[in-house]
Motif scaffolding. Sequence first.
Motif, short mmCIF file in Angstrom:
data_model
loop_
_atom_site.label_atom_id
_atom_site.label_comp_id
_atom_site.label_asym_id
_atom_site.label_seq_id
_atom_site.Cartn_x
_atom_site.Cartn_y
_atom_site.Cartn_z
N MET A 1 16.75 -1.04 -10.74
CA MET A 1 16.52 -0.13 -11.59
C MET A 1 14.88 -0.05 -11.99
SD MET A 1 19.64 0.86 -14.03
CE MET A 1 20.73 -0.71 -14.19
N ILE A 2 14.31 1.30 -11.87
CA ILE A 2 12.88 1.52 -12.06
C ILE A 2 12.61 2.12 -13.27
CG2 ILE A 2 10.45 1.86 -11.04
CD1 ILE A 2 12.22 1.51 -8.28
N GLY A 3 11.76 1.85 -14.13
CA GLY A 3 11.33 2.59 -15.18
C GLY A 3 10.59 3.91 -14.85
N ILE A 4 10.42 4.95 -15.69
CA ILE A 4 9.96 6.42 -15.24
C ILE A 4 8.47 6.27 -15.79
CG2 ILE A 4 9.71 8.61 -16.06
CD1 ILE A 4 12.44 8.00 -14.55
N TYR A 17 15.39 5.53 -16.30
CA TYR A 17 15.28 5.01 -14.81
C TYR A 17 15.68 5.59 -13.66
CZ TYR A 17 20.14 3.83 -15.99
OH TYR A 17 21.42 3.92 -16.23
N TYR A 18 15.36 5.29 -12.48
CA TYR A 18 15.87 5.93 -11.29
C TYR A 18 16.11 4.57 -10.38
CZ TYR A 18 10.92 5.23 -10.01
OH TYR A 18 9.73 4.63 -9.58
N PHE A 19 16.93 5.00 -9.30
CA PHE A 19 17.35 3.83 -8.59
C PHE A 19 18.05 4.43 -7.14
CE2 PHE A 19 21.03 4.46 -11.20
CZ PHE A 19 22.34 4.31 -10.68
N LYS A 20 18.40 3.66 -6.27
CA LYS A 20 18.90 4.15 -5.11
C LYS A 20 20.16 3.37 -5.06
CE LYS A 20 15.52 5.92 -1.94
NZ LYS A 20 14.84 5.73 -0.65
N PRO A 21 21.38 3.79 -5.41
CA PRO A 21 22.80 3.15 -5.22
C PRO A 21 23.17 2.76 -3.84
CG PRO A 21 23.11 5.14 -6.13
CD PRO A 21 21.71 5.26 -6.06
N ILE A 22 22.85 3.87 -3.13
CA ILE A 22 23.36 4.07 -1.73
C ILE A 22 22.00 4.49 -0.75
CG2 ILE A 22 24.66 5.23 -0.06
CD1 ILE A 22 26.70 5.56 -2.29
N ALA A 23 21.59 3.96 0.29
CA ALA A 23 20.53 4.59 0.97
C ALA A 23 20.47 5.93 1.02
CB ALA A 23 20.65 3.80 2.49
#
Length: 104
Positions: A1-4, A17-23
């Motif tokens: 998870m990456i902060g805004i 935060y934002y993230f990629k749970p699936i490609a």
Amino acid sequence: MIGIAYAEGWQDYTPSYYFKPIAGVVTLVLSAKCVKDFVNGDLVGTLPEGFRPASTIQMPATVLSETADVTLSVGSNGNLILFDKNHQGSLEIFTANITFLSAL
């Protein structure tokens, strides 16, 4: 998870935060506080390349401090822009949970 990466005048209300749970799929969890005078169409922050949609998407957001009709726009350039259809000059805290396909 990456902060805004917030624009000036915005900060976390609770961890965002934002993230990629699936490609190829991006999840954005945003809970932000405006610490300046809100301007309709305000830039809240920016997502980096690889976490941006191919074209602009707009999703409803929830305002915690008042009743408002608010939309969060996520641009293909990564800009997170907040619109209040009935802007009354005050908007303090909003939340949004959005999942979309990234351009890459």
